[in-house]
Write a protein that holds these residues in place. Sequence first.
Motif, PDB file in Angstrom:
ATOM      1  N   PRO A 111      -5.528   1.564   0.902  1.00 49.53           N
ATOM      2  CA  PRO A 111      -5.971   1.026   2.199  1.00 49.53           C
ATOM      3  C   PRO A 111      -6.264   2.178   3.166  1.00 49.53           C
ATOM      4  O   PRO A 111      -5.918   3.328   2.896  1.00 49.53           O
ATOM      5  CB  PRO A 111      -4.762   0.207   2.667  1.00 49.53           C
ATOM      6  N   GLN A 112      -6.868   1.879   4.285  1.00 47.63           N
ATOM      7  CA  GLN A 112      -7.148   2.911   5.287  1.00 47.63           C
ATOM      8  C   GLN A 112      -5.843   3.482   5.821  1.00 47.63           C
ATOM      9  O   GLN A 112      -4.882   2.746   6.071  1.00 47.63           O
ATOM     10  CB  GLN A 112      -7.946   2.338   6.446  1.00 47.63           C
ATOM     11  N   ASN A 113      -5.817   4.793   5.981  1.00 50.34           N
ATOM     12  CA  ASN A 113      -4.682   5.513   6.556  1.00 50.34           C
ATOM     13  C   ASN A 113      -3.343   5.198   5.889  1.00 50.34           C
ATOM     14  O   ASN A 113      -2.366   4.873   6.569  1.00 50.34           O
ATOM     15  CB  ASN A 113      -4.590   5.242   8.065  1.00 50.34           C
ATOM     16  N   PRO A 114      -3.261   5.314   4.569  1.00 54.25           N
ATOM     17  CA  PRO A 114      -1.987   5.031   3.898  1.00 54.25           C
ATOM     18  C   PRO A 114      -0.975   6.147   4.158  1.00 54.25           C
ATOM     19  O   PRO A 114      -1.340   7.285   4.458  1.00 54.25           O
ATOM     20  CB  PRO A 114      -2.373   4.999   2.427  1.00 54.25           C
ATOM     21  N   VAL A 115       0.281   5.799   4.033  1.00 56.16           N
ATOM     22  CA  VAL A 115       1.356   6.793   4.110  1.00 56.16           C
ATOM     23  C   VAL A 115       1.397   7.527   2.778  1.00 56.16           C
ATOM     24  O   VAL A 115       1.354   6.905   1.711  1.00 56.16           O
ATOM     25  CB  VAL A 115       2.703   6.099   4.399  1.00 56.16           C
ATOM     26  N   ALA A 116       1.450   8.848   2.805  1.00 53.41           N
ATOM     27  CA  ALA A 116       1.538   9.650   1.581  1.00 53.41           C
ATOM     28  C   ALA A 116       3.009   9.941   1.284  1.00 53.41           C
ATOM     29  O   ALA A 116       3.817   9.991   2.207  1.00 53.41           O
ATOM     30  CB  ALA A 116       0.759  10.945   1.755  1.00 53.41           C
TER      31      ALA A 116
END
Length: 122
Positions: free
Chosen positions: A31-36
């Motif tokens: 998804p957009q701007n996922p947490v890494a």
Amino acid sequence: MMTGAALYTLLAADAGLVALVVDRIYPIKAPQNPVAPFVVWQRISAQPFSTHSEATGNQYDLVRVSIYADTYEGADAAADACYDALDNIPLSTGDSPTFKTRADIGFDDAVELHRIDLDFLI
């Protein structure tokens, strides 16, 4: 034939991988701007089984598992966990992924994260 649900189940059940990426395991794209860190997997090719007499209806799938993390070390640790979770471990479909290649992509400017790709034949 490999199914997405079977692959996801195997990845999500691995304690070592879950310790690193929690539930951030995505088919095809994140998804957009996922947490890494996170994992994205997708089938990149399919090849029918070869026989001398007739088509079997079965195929080999080449699946790429891409690992993204803020640091190279984080991507490397998650890649090792993905390898341990998948290589020669039977899926619920009866197929077993076999490790083929690893590509250390380095820093991916498009997402501003480090990336490592693992390819498995299923």
